[in-house]
Design a protein around this motif. Sequence first.
Motif, short mmCIF file in Angstrom:
data_model
loop_
_atom_site.label_atom_id
_atom_site.label_comp_id
_atom_site.label_asym_id
_atom_site.label_seq_id
_atom_site.Cartn_x
_atom_site.Cartn_y
_atom_site.Cartn_z
N MET A 1 0.69 -1.18 0.11
CA MET A 1 -0.04 -0.05 0.14
C MET A 1 0.93 1.40 -0.13
N GLY A 2 0.48 2.37 -1.06
CA GLY A 2 1.41 3.50 -0.94
C GLY A 2 2.73 3.54 -1.39
N ARG A 3 3.27 2.72 -2.41
CA ARG A 3 4.59 2.73 -2.79
C ARG A 3 4.88 3.45 -3.83
N LEU A 4 5.91 4.36 -3.71
CA LEU A 4 6.33 5.05 -4.91
C LEU A 4 7.82 4.65 -5.20
N GLU A 5 7.92 4.58 -6.60
CA GLU A 5 9.31 4.28 -7.02
C GLU A 5 9.52 5.42 -8.14
N ILE A 6 10.76 6.10 -7.73
CA ILE A 6 10.85 7.05 -8.68
C ILE A 6 12.30 6.63 -9.56
N GLN A 7 12.19 6.49 -10.91
CA GLN A 7 13.37 6.20 -11.62
C GLN A 7 13.82 7.19 -12.45
N ASP A 8 15.29 7.72 -12.27
CA ASP A 8 15.82 8.35 -12.94
C ASP A 8 15.11 9.82 -13.48
N LEU A 9 14.45 10.44 -12.47
CA LEU A 9 13.69 11.46 -12.57
C LEU A 9 14.42 12.77 -12.95
N GLY A 22 18.07 13.44 -12.18
CA GLY A 22 18.27 12.06 -12.27
C GLY A 22 18.00 11.16 -10.78
N ILE A 23 16.83 11.61 -10.18
CA ILE A 23 16.54 11.11 -8.88
C ILE A 23 16.00 9.68 -9.03
N ASP A 24 16.52 8.81 -8.03
CA ASP A 24 16.17 7.44 -7.98
C ASP A 24 15.95 7.11 -6.75
N LEU A 25 14.52 6.88 -6.21
CA LEU A 25 14.22 6.52 -4.93
C LEU A 25 13.09 5.60 -4.76
N VAL A 26 12.99 4.78 -3.82
CA VAL A 26 11.73 3.99 -3.45
C VAL A 26 11.36 4.84 -2.13
N LEU A 27 10.06 4.98 -2.30
CA LEU A 27 9.42 5.43 -0.93
C LEU A 27 8.16 4.34 -0.36
N GLU A 28 8.46 4.04 0.47
CA GLU A 28 7.21 3.05 1.19
C GLU A 28 7.67 2.72 2.78
N GLY A 29 6.54 2.60 3.55
CA GLY A 29 6.65 2.20 4.88
C GLY A 29 7.09 3.29 5.83
N ARG A 30 8.31 3.51 5.83
CA ARG A 30 8.71 4.64 6.61
C ARG A 30 8.27 6.15 6.38
#
Length: 265
Positions: A1-9, A22-30
């Motif tokens: 639930m609510g997972r954001l994956e940012i790929q080479d933004l 070029g932002i690469d992040l995974v945002l979830e949980g915390r």
Amino acid sequence: MGRLEIQDLHFSYTAGEEILKGIDLVLEGRSTAIIGQNGAGKTTFVKLLKGLLKPTGGRILYDGTDLQGLTVAQIARSIGMVFQNPNDQIFKNKVLDEVMFGPMQIGMSKKQAEAKAQEALEMVHLSSIQKVNPYDLGLSERKLISIAAILAMDPDVMIFDEPTIAQDYAGKCCIGSIVRHLQAQGKLVLTIIHDMDFVAEYFDRAIVFAKGRVLLDDTPEKVFAQHDILEQAYLEQPNVTQLCHALGYEKTFLTTDAFVAHLQK
């Protein structure tokens, strides 16, 4: 639930001047705080997450779906954002109508919307003023109303833009308890903020932006321990951290309670 994956933004407002590089992040949980000086790209980044801007390169995936193919209205069902200035968000003549507006726009019945609005106003301790015109209230209360308006929509991702602006100690505690409540519900809580003490107290992850790139990404304790790198991003440590280092302690303390607990041992 609510997972954001940012790929080479990547993002540019004008040709030849990239804001995000070029932002690469995974945002979830915390619960996650995005920090950095003005101009680092934080606000642009969260506007892209909300669909208010479109990337010039790369992708943002929400639970596997590319946000590029969704409208702002569709995104609003899952990703809510509280703006820095509540005056950019509030437009109704009664507090209750303001907080009910968002839920009704995403398909809730009037009865459902009112129930959600009442619940949200209770969370920000403003149930007693639901018939008041928001513009008869002070900035701190209008900020809390804008938070309630998004809470009532019950999104899986909640983004706060400078949530502690104009808040006294009680207001900050209220917002902090909301952050913890949302996280306990399994929602993703994000903030962009300049209040390092609030980050230290209520967030599990800190991401430092500098010149459109990610400079640091770790727990607040590990991020705030890196004084030299923080200086490169023109950021200060939390007040307690600065004090303890000035007193000669090598360990990084983020809060007064943590420092007192250490002394009591």
